[in-house]
Scaffold this motif. Structure first.
Motif, short mmCIF file in Angstrom:
data_model
loop_
_atom_site.label_atom_id
_atom_site.label_comp_id
_atom_site.label_asym_id
_atom_site.label_seq_id
_atom_site.Cartn_x
_atom_site.Cartn_y
_atom_site.Cartn_z
N MET A 144 0.83 -1.21 0.00
CA MET A 144 0.00 0.00 0.00
C MET A 144 0.87 1.26 0.00
N GLN A 145 2.07 1.16 0.56
CA GLN A 145 3.01 2.28 0.59
C GLN A 145 3.93 2.28 -0.64
N GLU A 146 3.62 1.41 -1.59
CA GLU A 146 4.34 1.29 -2.86
C GLU A 146 5.77 0.76 -2.72
N PHE A 147 5.96 -0.07 -1.69
CA PHE A 147 7.21 -0.82 -1.56
C PHE A 147 6.99 -2.18 -2.21
N THR A 148 8.08 -2.83 -2.60
CA THR A 148 8.01 -4.22 -3.05
C THR A 148 8.31 -5.08 -1.82
N ALA A 149 7.36 -5.90 -1.43
CA ALA A 149 7.52 -6.74 -0.24
C ALA A 149 7.98 -8.14 -0.64
N ILE A 150 9.00 -8.60 0.06
CA ILE A 150 9.51 -9.97 -0.10
C ILE A 150 9.38 -10.59 1.29
N THR A 151 8.65 -11.69 1.39
CA THR A 151 8.43 -12.30 2.70
C THR A 151 9.09 -13.67 2.78
N GLU A 152 9.53 -13.99 4.00
CA GLU A 152 10.13 -15.31 4.25
C GLU A 152 9.73 -15.76 5.65
N ILE A 153 9.13 -16.93 5.74
CA ILE A 153 8.70 -17.48 7.02
C ILE A 153 9.76 -18.40 7.62
N ASP A 154 10.65 -18.93 6.79
CA ASP A 154 11.66 -19.89 7.23
C ASP A 154 12.98 -19.17 7.51
N SER A 155 13.32 -19.06 8.78
CA SER A 155 14.52 -18.30 9.17
C SER A 155 15.80 -18.89 8.58
N THR A 156 15.81 -20.17 8.26
CA THR A 156 17.01 -20.80 7.70
C THR A 156 17.23 -20.41 6.24
N LYS A 157 16.24 -19.83 5.59
CA LYS A 157 16.35 -19.45 4.18
C LYS A 157 16.55 -17.95 3.98
N VAL A 158 16.47 -17.17 5.05
CA VAL A 158 16.44 -15.72 4.88
C VAL A 158 17.75 -15.13 4.36
N ILE A 159 18.89 -15.63 4.78
CA ILE A 159 20.16 -15.09 4.29
C ILE A 159 20.27 -15.31 2.78
N THR A 160 19.89 -16.47 2.31
CA THR A 160 19.89 -16.75 0.87
C THR A 160 18.96 -15.79 0.14
N ARG A 161 17.77 -15.57 0.69
CA ARG A 161 16.80 -14.64 0.08
C ARG A 161 17.35 -13.21 0.04
N ILE A 162 18.05 -12.82 1.09
CA ILE A 162 18.64 -11.48 1.13
C ILE A 162 19.71 -11.34 0.04
N CYS A 163 20.57 -12.33 -0.06
CA CYS A 163 21.64 -12.29 -1.06
C CYS A 163 21.08 -12.32 -2.49
N GLU A 164 20.01 -13.07 -2.71
CA GLU A 164 19.38 -13.16 -4.03
C GLU A 164 18.65 -11.88 -4.41
N ASN A 165 17.93 -11.29 -3.46
CA ASN A 165 17.03 -10.18 -3.76
C ASN A 165 17.61 -8.79 -3.50
N LYS A 166 18.70 -8.72 -2.74
CA LYS A 166 19.33 -7.44 -2.40
C LYS A 166 18.30 -6.38 -1.97
N PRO A 167 17.58 -6.64 -0.86
CA PRO A 167 16.57 -5.67 -0.42
C PRO A 167 17.21 -4.36 0.04
N ASP A 168 16.42 -3.30 0.01
CA ASP A 168 16.88 -1.99 0.47
C ASP A 168 16.81 -1.89 1.98
N LEU A 169 15.97 -2.76 2.59
CA LEU A 169 15.79 -2.77 4.04
C LEU A 169 15.23 -4.12 4.45
N ILE A 170 15.52 -4.53 5.68
CA ILE A 170 15.05 -5.81 6.21
C ILE A 170 14.26 -5.56 7.48
N LEU A 171 13.08 -6.19 7.58
CA LEU A 171 12.30 -6.24 8.82
C LEU A 171 12.45 -7.65 9.36
#
Length: 131
Positions: free
Chosen positions: A25-52
């Motif tokens: 709704m704030q016009e960000f692109t949201a990438i979600t991950e429920i599995d904490s063991t996969k999050v580092i890989t997702r970060i490296c693949e997607n290069k987010p501007d910020l992490i929650l």
């Protein structure tokens, strides 16, 4: 700040869904991950501007993930907002290298405000580094 990528990691699908809707709704692109063991890989693949990042998750805690993020050269400067219902969550988060902390239950306006503040700071740092 439109079109910035925000990666959200939490073990609660309901929280992921709410944050995804709110971010989009704030016009960000949201990438979600429920599995904490996969999050580092997702970060490296997607290069987010910020992490929650949720602090308390099974398998890998937010603290462990954050320490890993800060030790990987390509992603170590990515702004991270940690959220938790823990009384000591803010101390743990900042000790591990968080840029900001939000207590659960959280206010959506507070999240958006902190995201925008950190993205502004991050873009200013990048601009200065390019000079």
């Amino acid at each position: 700040m439109k079109n910035k990528k925000i990666l959200v990691c939490d073990d609660d699908q309901g929280i992921l869904d709410v944050l995804e809707i709110m971010l989009e709704m704030q016009e960000f692109t949201a990438i979600t991950e429920i599995d904490s063991t996969k999050v580092i890989t997702r970060i490296c693949e997607n290069k987010p501007d910020l992490i929650l990042l949720d602090l308390w998750m099974p398998l890998l805690s937010g603290e462990q993930i954050l320490r890993s993020i800060r030790s990987i050269e390509e992603i170590k400067d990515t702004p991270v907002i940690v959220f938790s219902a823990s009384v000591e969550g803010d101390d743990i988060a900042f000790e591990a290298g968080a840029d900001s902390f939000i207590a659960k239950p959280f206010d959506m306006n507070e999240i958006v405000s902190k995201i925008n503040l950190l993205l502004d700071k991050s873009s200013q740092r990048k601009t200065l580094a390019e000079l």
